[in-house]
Design a protein around this motif. Structure first.
Motif, short mmCIF file in Angstrom:
data_model
loop_
_atom_site.label_atom_id
_atom_site.label_comp_id
_atom_site.label_asym_id
_atom_site.label_seq_id
_atom_site.Cartn_x
_atom_site.Cartn_y
_atom_site.Cartn_z
N UNK A 171 0.82 -1.22 0.00
CA UNK A 171 0.00 0.00 0.00
C UNK A 171 0.85 1.27 0.00
N UNK A 172 2.15 1.13 0.28
CA UNK A 172 3.04 2.30 0.24
C UNK A 172 3.47 2.62 -1.18
N UNK A 173 3.16 1.74 -2.12
CA UNK A 173 3.57 1.94 -3.51
C UNK A 173 2.35 2.27 -4.36
N UNK A 174 2.54 3.02 -5.45
CA UNK A 174 1.41 3.29 -6.35
C UNK A 174 0.85 1.99 -6.89
N UNK A 175 -0.47 1.90 -6.96
CA UNK A 175 -1.12 0.71 -7.51
C UNK A 175 -1.28 0.88 -9.01
N UNK A 176 -0.71 -0.01 -9.83
CA UNK A 176 -0.83 0.12 -11.29
C UNK A 176 -2.29 0.08 -11.72
N UNK A 177 -2.63 0.89 -12.72
CA UNK A 177 -4.01 0.92 -13.21
C UNK A 177 -4.42 -0.41 -13.81
N UNK A 178 -3.44 -1.17 -14.32
CA UNK A 178 -3.77 -2.43 -14.98
C UNK A 178 -3.60 -3.62 -14.04
N UNK A 179 -3.55 -3.36 -12.73
CA UNK A 179 -3.41 -4.46 -11.79
C UNK A 179 -4.60 -5.41 -11.91
#
Length: 250
Positions: A171-179
């Motif tokens: 959760x400390x990292x950006x979540x990719x839009x294509x996850x």
């Protein structure tokens, strides 16, 4: 914001706001994440033993009066009791697929302002995402109390512990839009990638509570040495703030 007890949220918000008046960057969401780690840890300690080290020297200055300290302890203990009920081991084992943990999560915007100090940091955009401050608080408490979160000797247990903490650290990292997003039941809209990541982190916190039933370390005498404030220079001489150097989440 997600919570079942608005009075608990208001008490944590008031505590955090008072600390900020003395230079602290602690937010209510961060504190709730730290309390979740306390509730999920291997064994419980009195609030008086860990609250000061968790909140730093700003707490000592903001709550110098004994009556004020008692008020702060009461606010924290009330929320902690709710988190412990959510993380009750018997209830978790009875229904392992149910998400019981309900954290305090805030949306930045709509009147919520990111503190200037955080906004100027390079990782500010990642911290704007839902659950980031909660995860930072959780992992901060894990790092601050290594005896409660002692690494097991068994290799499989170490791997499991690292994986569960990794789900929270994500959760400390950006979540990719294509996850990848798992399909939702019925006609409900699928969760966003960030919502799915938050759910994984919360389930990980629940699993951590159960993990310690089998792998709890033997409690020992805890001596908490006074640490630099979160915003003080790190004593290692790097020139960075303590919270961004040796006080940072590993």
């Amino acid at each position: 914001m997600t919570t079942q007890a608005p009075d608990e949220a208001a008490a944590l918000e008031a505590l955090a706001e008072r600390l900020q008046g003395f230079g602290s960057s602690v937010q209510a969401e961060w504190l709730d994440g730290a309390l979740a780690a306390v509730a999920a840890g291997a064994y419980q300690q009195p609030v008086s033993q860990w609250l000061g080290p968790l909140l730093g020297e700003e707490f000592e200055r903001a709550y110098a009066d004994p009556a004020d300290v008692a008020t702060a302890h009461e606010a924290v203990a009330r929320r902690l009791a709710s988190l412990r009920r959510m993380l009750d081991a018997d209830a978790l084992m009875d229904d392992p697929d149910r998400l019981r943990l309900q954290p305090l999560l805030y949306e930045w915007g709509d009147g919520q302002q990111l503190p200037e100090e955080i906004a100027q940091e390079p990782e500010a955009q990642a911290m704007l995402q839902g659950g980031a401050l909660w995860a930072e608080g959780f992992l901060g408490a894990v790092a601050l109390f290594p005896d409660v979160w002692a690494t097991p000797d068994d290799a499989d247990a170490r791997e499991l512990l690292a994986g569960l903490l990794g789900d929270i650290e994500a959760l400390l990292q950006p979540t990719p839009d294509d996850a990848e997003v798992p399909p939702a039941p019925g006609d409900e809209p699928p969760p966003t990638p960030r919502e799915a990541a938050i759910d994984r982190a919360l389930f990980a916190a629940q699993d951590l509570r159960l993990f310690w039933l089998d792998h709890a370390p033997r409690p020992g005498t805890r001596r908490v040495e006074k640490q630099p404030g979160r915003n003080d220079p790190c004593p290692c001489g790097s020139g960075r703030k303590f919270k961004k150097c040796h006080g940072a989440v590993v």
